[in-house]
Design an enzyme around this catalytic site. Structure first.
Site, short mmCIF file in Angstrom:
data_model
loop_
_atom_site.label_atom_id
_atom_site.label_comp_id
_atom_site.label_asym_id
_atom_site.label_seq_id
_atom_site.Cartn_x
_atom_site.Cartn_y
_atom_site.Cartn_z
N GLU A 19 0.84 -1.21 0.00
CA GLU A 19 0.00 0.00 0.00
C GLU A 19 0.87 1.25 0.00
O GLU A 19 1.82 1.36 0.77
CB GLU A 19 -0.90 -0.03 1.24
CG GLU A 19 -1.85 1.14 1.31
CD GLU A 19 -2.88 0.99 2.41
OE1 GLU A 19 -3.57 -0.06 2.45
OE2 GLU A 19 -2.98 1.90 3.23
N GLY A 110 -13.84 6.35 5.45
CA GLY A 110 -12.90 7.46 5.48
C GLY A 110 -12.85 8.12 6.85
O GLY A 110 -13.77 7.99 7.66
N LYS A 170 -21.43 -5.46 5.79
CA LYS A 170 -20.60 -4.87 4.73
C LYS A 170 -20.25 -5.93 3.68
O LYS A 170 -20.27 -5.66 2.49
CB LYS A 170 -19.33 -4.25 5.36
CG LYS A 170 -18.40 -3.63 4.36
CD LYS A 170 -17.54 -2.53 4.95
CE LYS A 170 -16.37 -3.04 5.75
NZ LYS A 170 -15.55 -1.91 6.25
N GLN A 181 -6.75 -3.51 9.54
CA GLN A 181 -5.93 -2.49 10.18
C GLN A 181 -4.65 -3.16 10.68
O GLN A 181 -4.66 -4.37 10.96
CB GLN A 181 -6.74 -1.90 11.35
CG GLN A 181 -6.05 -0.88 12.21
CD GLN A 181 -5.71 0.37 11.42
OE1 GLN A 181 -4.81 0.33 10.57
NE2 GLN A 181 -6.41 1.46 11.67
#
Ligand SMILES: Cc1cc2nc3c(=O)[nH]c(=O)nc-3n(C[C@H](O)[C@H](O)[C@H](O)COP(=O)(O)OP(=O)(O)OC[C@H]3O[C@@H](n4cnc5c(N)ncnc54)[C@H](O)[C@@H]3O)c2cc1C
Length: 290
Positions: A19, A110, A170, A181
């Site tokens: 990332e 976000g 989701k 995370q």
């Protein structure tokens, strides 16, 4: 461009992904492309580029993803968040992203822009990633969609169990894979994975891993992400806090061991948060690939 879900669905060996962050300066842009070039030597399976807090890098993220795709054969994913746009704007932005040939999206709620405390839904926009993902699916925008997940629970959730129940919604809304995370205790991830499987989530759940490159990061990860650390790791790193080479060696050894254990647990891949630094991510993947 290949969809990331196809990679997780077909590859027998571990899937390694990186990332990157959109740089804020022209020098940063150059450095990022050098980093991508170096990391390309360990054959990443895909790379992703984040979307700045508050939607601050909307065009930049897409620009970088497009540039990487033009120069390398590995797939890319653009991160995208609900912040600062209503559903009509989101539809248009996503159509623009899709028209550039980008087929992989990390869809997130976000974080609020710097200085604003709590996430606030944009009027006419979305409250969380589930609403965003449902919208993308209802608009038939044909993205492979990744979502975030939190082995130590998302800071807004009352409990891990509640967070995992939301995660199931989701996934049911159309999430193809999940990236976690960062975390430092594999037992925490294992516990999380058990809860996730218990509620019936079957998509790949990929551990997000970040090597510690300075002692001050530990406090930052604790405050920002609520991370717990093995006390032996803290002692080990504190001892060599001012000896950069030894610090790097010990931190790297820890991360390689952490990844090996996770792969032995059966995770389909490792997602490395690079912070646009080559060294650690390169060395970790090279070690893991043997
Ligand atoms: C892999 C990864 C990549 C990231 N990339 C970026 C990035 O590029 N840019 C950026 O700004 N941020 C990024 N983030 C950070 C992320 O935006 C924040 O952590 C944000 O606070 C949560 O986003 P989410 O999509 O993971 O959460 P969501 O899935 O939207 O969850 C947020 C909170 O809402 C709750 N919730 C979810 N659904 C419901 C529901 N139906 N009812 C009630 N509550 C619900 C959850 O329990 C949780 O507490 C990333 C995080 C991860 C893990």
């Amino acid at each position: 461009m290949k969809k990331i879900s196809e990679i997780y669905g077909s590859k027998k060996e571990p899937v390694y992904s990186f990332e990157f962050l959109p740089p804020k300066t022209p020098e940063g842009d150059v450095k990022l492309m050098e980093t991508v070039k170096e990391l390309s030597q360990v054959n990443p399976d895909f790379v992703t580029v984040t979307y700045g807090a508050g939607g601050s890098t909307r065009d930049k993220t897409v620009q970088i993803v497009t540039e990487i795709s033009k120069n390398y054969s590995f797939p890319t994913a653009s991160h995208f968040t609900c912040v600062g746009a209503d559903r009509d704007q989101i539809r248009e932005i996503l159509k623009g992203i899709r028209s550039k040939g980008i087929v992989n999206l990390m869809a997130l709620r976000g974080d609020p822009p710097r200085g604003e405390g709590e996430f606030k839904k944009t009027p006419g926009g979305f409250e969380n990633a589930t609403e965003l993902i449902s919208f993308i699916r209802s608009e038939k925008l044909d993205f492979c969609i990744g979502g975030g997940c939190y082995p130590e629970k998302h800071p807004n959730a009352k409990s891990l169990e509640e967070d995992v129940r939301h995660l199931k919604l989701k996934v049911d809304a159309g999430t193809d894979f999940l990236v976690s995370q960062l975390f430092f205790m594999n037992s925490t991830f294992e516990n999380f994975l058990n809860l996730v499987r218990k509620v019936g989530i079957r998509v790949p759940v990929i551990p997000g891993i970040m090597p510690i490159t300075s002692f001050s990061q530990i406090e930052r990860f604790r405050t920002l992400a609520g991370c717990e650390f093995p006390s032996s790791l803290i002692e080990d790193l504190q001892e060599v806090e001012h000896r950069p080479e030894e610090f790097y060696r010990r931190s790297l050894n820890f991360t390689v061991k952490q990844c090996r254990e996770l792969l032995e647990m059966g995770v389909p891949g490792i997602h490395l948060y690079t912070l646009n630094q080559t060294h650690a991510s390169y060395d970790i993947v090279r070690e893991l690939k043997g």
